[in-house]
Design a protein around this motif. Structure first.
Motif, PDB file in Angstrom:
ATOM      1  N   MET A  63       0.856  -1.196   0.000  1.00 10.06           N
ATOM      2  CA  MET A  63       0.000   0.000   0.000  1.00 10.06           C
ATOM      3  C   MET A  63       0.880   1.230   0.000  1.00 10.06           C
ATOM      4  N   TRP A  64       0.589   2.179  -0.856  1.00  9.64           N
ATOM      5  CA  TRP A  64       1.412   3.377  -0.910  1.00  9.64           C
ATOM      6  C   TRP A  64       0.545   4.611  -0.904  1.00  9.64           C
ATOM      7  N   CYS A  65       1.123   5.699  -0.422  1.00  8.18           N
ATOM      8  CA  CYS A  65       0.412   6.978  -0.335  1.00  8.18           C
ATOM      9  C   CYS A  65       1.286   8.045  -0.972  1.00  8.18           C
ATOM     10  N   ILE A  66       0.696   8.882  -1.812  1.00  7.46           N
ATOM     11  CA  ILE A  66       1.499   9.872  -2.519  1.00  7.46           C
ATOM     12  C   ILE A  66       1.353  11.274  -1.957  1.00  7.46           C
ATOM     13  N   GLY A  67       0.329  11.507  -1.135  1.00  4.18           N
ATOM     14  CA  GLY A  67       0.185  12.816  -0.532  1.00  4.18           C
ATOM     15  C   GLY A  67       0.028  13.913  -1.579  1.00  4.18           C
ATOM     16  N   THR A  68       0.593  15.090  -1.292  1.00  4.25           N
ATOM     17  CA  THR A  68       0.503  16.229  -2.194  1.00  4.25           C
ATOM     18  C   THR A  68       1.555  16.106  -3.292  1.00  4.25           C
ATOM     19  N   ILE A  69       1.117  16.216  -4.535  1.00  7.42           N
ATOM     20  CA  ILE A  69       2.025  16.099  -5.664  1.00  7.42           C
ATOM     21  C   ILE A  69       2.628  17.465  -5.985  1.00  7.42           C
ATOM     22  N   THR A  70       3.929  17.530  -6.046  1.00 13.17           N
ATOM     23  CA  THR A  70       4.646  18.729  -6.451  1.00 13.17           C
ATOM     24  C   THR A  70       5.648  18.330  -7.519  1.00 13.17           C
ATOM     25  N   GLY A  71       6.244  19.333  -8.144  1.00 17.63           N
ATOM     26  CA  GLY A  71       7.277  19.037  -9.127  1.00 17.63           C
ATOM     27  C   GLY A  71       8.435  18.283  -8.508  1.00 17.63           C
ATOM     28  N   GLU A  72       8.802  18.636  -7.270  1.00 20.60           N
ATOM     29  CA  GLU A  72       9.908  17.960  -6.592  1.00 20.60           C
ATOM     30  C   GLU A  72       9.556  16.497  -6.324  1.00 20.60           C
ATOM     31  N   TYR A  73       8.295  16.271  -5.930  1.00 20.49           N
ATOM     32  CA  TYR A  73       7.852  14.894  -5.687  1.00 20.49           C
ATOM     33  C   TYR A  73       8.025  14.056  -6.950  1.00 20.49           C
ATOM     34  N   LEU A  74       7.532  14.556  -8.072  1.00 14.92           N
ATOM     35  CA  LEU A  74       7.599  13.802  -9.317  1.00 14.92           C
ATOM     36  C   LEU A  74       9.036  13.614  -9.779  1.00 14.92           C
ATOM     37  N   ALA A  75       9.863  14.626  -9.586  1.00 18.04           N
ATOM     38  CA  ALA A  75      11.267  14.526  -9.986  1.00 18.04           C
ATOM     39  C   ALA A  75      11.972  13.427  -9.200  1.00 18.04           C
ATOM     40  N   ASN A  76      11.763  13.400  -7.888  1.00 17.09           N
ATOM     41  CA  ASN A  76      12.398  12.371  -7.057  1.00 17.09           C
ATOM     42  C   ASN A  76      11.827  10.985  -7.345  1.00 17.09           C
ATOM     43  N   LEU A  77      10.511  10.934  -7.546  1.00 18.70           N
ATOM     44  CA  LEU A  77       9.870   9.661  -7.877  1.00 18.70           C
ATOM     45  C   LEU A  77      10.473   9.061  -9.148  1.00 18.70           C
ATOM     46  N   GLU A  78      10.558   9.865 -10.202  1.00 17.65           N
ATOM     47  CA  GLU A  78      11.078   9.362 -11.467  1.00 17.65           C
ATOM     48  C   GLU A  78      12.568   9.040 -11.365  1.00 17.65           C
ATOM     49  N   ASP A  79      13.288   9.823 -10.579  1.00 17.25           N
ATOM     50  CA  ASP A  79      14.722   9.570 -10.409  1.00 17.25           C
ATOM     51  C   ASP A  79      14.953   8.192  -9.791  1.00 17.25           C
ATOM     52  N   VAL A  80      14.222   7.885  -8.726  1.00 15.54           N
ATOM     53  CA  VAL A  80      14.376   6.587  -8.061  1.00 15.54           C
ATOM     54  C   VAL A  80      13.947   5.449  -8.986  1.00 15.54           C
ATOM     55  N   LEU A  81      12.817   5.616  -9.658  1.00 12.32           N
ATOM     56  CA  LEU A  81      12.334   4.565 -10.551  1.00 12.32           C
ATOM     57  C   LEU A  81      13.285   4.346 -11.722  1.00 12.32           C
ATOM     58  N   ASP A  82      13.921   5.404 -12.191  1.00 12.29           N
ATOM     59  CA  ASP A  82      14.892   5.260 -13.273  1.00 12.29           C
ATOM     60  C   ASP A  82      16.131   4.494 -12.804  1.00 12.29           C
ATOM     61  N   VAL A  83      16.521   4.689 -11.548  1.00 11.65           N
ATOM     62  CA  VAL A  83      17.637   3.911 -10.991  1.00 11.65           C
ATOM     63  C   VAL A  83      17.280   2.432 -10.988  1.00 11.65           C
ATOM     64  N   TYR A  84      16.063   2.119 -10.569  1.00 14.71           N
ATOM     65  CA  TYR A  84      15.638   0.722 -10.495  1.00 14.71           C
ATOM     66  C   TYR A  84      15.556   0.063 -11.872  1.00 14.71           C
ATOM     67  N   SER A  85      15.086   0.791 -12.861  1.00 16.20           N
ATOM     68  CA  SER A  85      14.817   0.181 -14.165  1.00 16.20           C
ATOM     69  C   SER A  85      16.041   0.126 -15.073  1.00 16.20           C
ATOM     70  N   ALA A  86      17.079   0.864 -14.747  1.00 18.35           N
ATOM     71  CA  ALA A  86      18.276   0.866 -15.590  1.00 18.35           C
ATOM     72  C   ALA A  86      18.964  -0.501 -15.523  1.00 18.35           C
ATOM     73  N   PRO A  87      19.581  -0.945 -16.601  1.00 24.47           N
ATOM     74  CA  PRO A  87      20.313  -2.214 -16.565  1.00 24.47           C
ATOM     75  C   PRO A  87      21.536  -2.103 -15.662  1.00 24.47           C
ATOM     76  N   ALA A  88      21.925  -3.209 -15.071  1.00 25.88           N
ATOM     77  CA  ALA A  88      23.116  -3.210 -14.228  1.00 25.88           C
ATOM     78  C   ALA A  88      24.329  -2.805 -15.047  1.00 25.88           C
ATOM     79  N   ALA A  89      25.199  -1.995 -14.473  1.00 28.89           N
ATOM     80  CA  ALA A  89      26.383  -1.505 -15.178  1.00 28.89           C
ATOM     81  C   ALA A  89      27.638  -1.921 -14.429  1.00 28.89           C
ATOM     82  N   ALA A  90      28.674  -2.237 -15.150  1.00 23.77           N
ATOM     83  CA  ALA A  90      29.937  -2.661 -14.552  1.00 23.77           C
ATOM     84  C   ALA A  90      30.498  -1.553 -13.671  1.00 23.77           C
ATOM     85  N   GLY A  91      30.916  -1.917 -12.474  1.00 19.20           N
ATOM     86  CA  GLY A  91      31.512  -0.954 -11.559  1.00 19.20           C
ATOM     87  C   GLY A  91      30.536  -0.115 -10.785  1.00 19.20           C
TER      88      GLY A  91
END
Length: 232
Positions: free
Chosen positions: A1-29
């Motif tokens: 269960m997740w809660c998003i609270g108030t959506i701001t530009g900073e919220y979306l920026a951090n959300l996408e940043d974390v999700l992009d880290v997760y979805s990127a392929p593993a890189a050497a080093g």
């Protein structure tokens, strides 16, 4: 269960940043870790529990004695399914800095970069390294650790939260009176889970976020457009 609270530009920026880290392929080093820490209440029995009967659970008296609080720090490697934890008496910048130093030097000394997903708790900063570690160590950690903060009220985006849920269910669902015993129990849990290389099955992506939160994205865009119009 997740809660998003108030959506701001900073919220979306951090959300996408974390999700992009997760979805990127593993890189050497590059090592990808999720970190979190959590206080744990130490509890002792008022009366010694009765020995359990065959095929029955141990019965405990409902009363208990509070024996203080300790802190569990945990980092989870999303690529290898390994987790690394420590138990401390306090929860402060010094504990955070020393844990990160231990984590990097003990487990990832050869890593060129460590992407670290964590919440924006006030102690989780590069400044903590400079305040509590030798200067060269602090500088090394600042250049090695690349921070990726979850949004405010967005701790559900941190895979370490899932690990803590498993730790609570599988290990800490009992009365533990001392920090030493809690550490023993937690490290035994860690060893078992690491031996199985248990991984979190994460499927939420930036694309799914944009679809699920499309109304929130649209609202934010509308507000931005209105601000631009008011400036003319």
């Amino acid at each position: 269960m997740w809660c998003i609270g108030t959506i701001t530009g900073e919220y979306l920026a951090n959300l996408e940043d974390v999700l992009d880290v997760y979805s990127a392929p593993a890189a050497a080093g590059v090592v990808r870790l999720c970190f979190d820490e959590r206080p744990c209440q130490l509890l002792d029995h008022v009366l010694t529990p009765l020995p359990p009967k065959p095929n029955a659970t141990q019965k405990e008296h409902q009363e208990y004695v509070r024996k203080g609080v300790c802190n569990v720090l945990l980092a989870y490697n999303i690529d290898t399914g390994q987790r690394h934890l420590q138990v401390t008496t306090t929860k402060n910048k010094g504990d955070y800095a020393r844990f990160m130093d231990w984590l990097v030097q003990t487990h990832y000394p050869e890593a060129a970069k460590i992407q670290l997903v964590q919440d924006n708790y006030s102690t989780h900063t590069y400044g903590a390294f400079y305040e509590h570690l030798p200067l060269e160590t602090a500088r090394y950690l600042r250049h090695t650790l690349e921070f990726h903060y979850t949004p405010k009220h967005g701790s559900w985006l941190n895979m370490a939260e899932i690990e803590f849920a498993a730790l609570s269910r599988q290990c800490l669902d009992q009365r533990i009176a001392t920090q030493q015993r809690l550490e023993q129990e937690a490290l035994a849990w860690q060893a078992k889970r690491n031996a199985a290389a248990t991984k979190v099955n994460w499927s939420f992506t930036t694309e799914k976020a944009r679809d699920k939160l499309k109304n929130r994205y649209a609202e934010l865009t509308k507000i931005t457009d209105e601000i631009k119009l008011s400036e003319h």
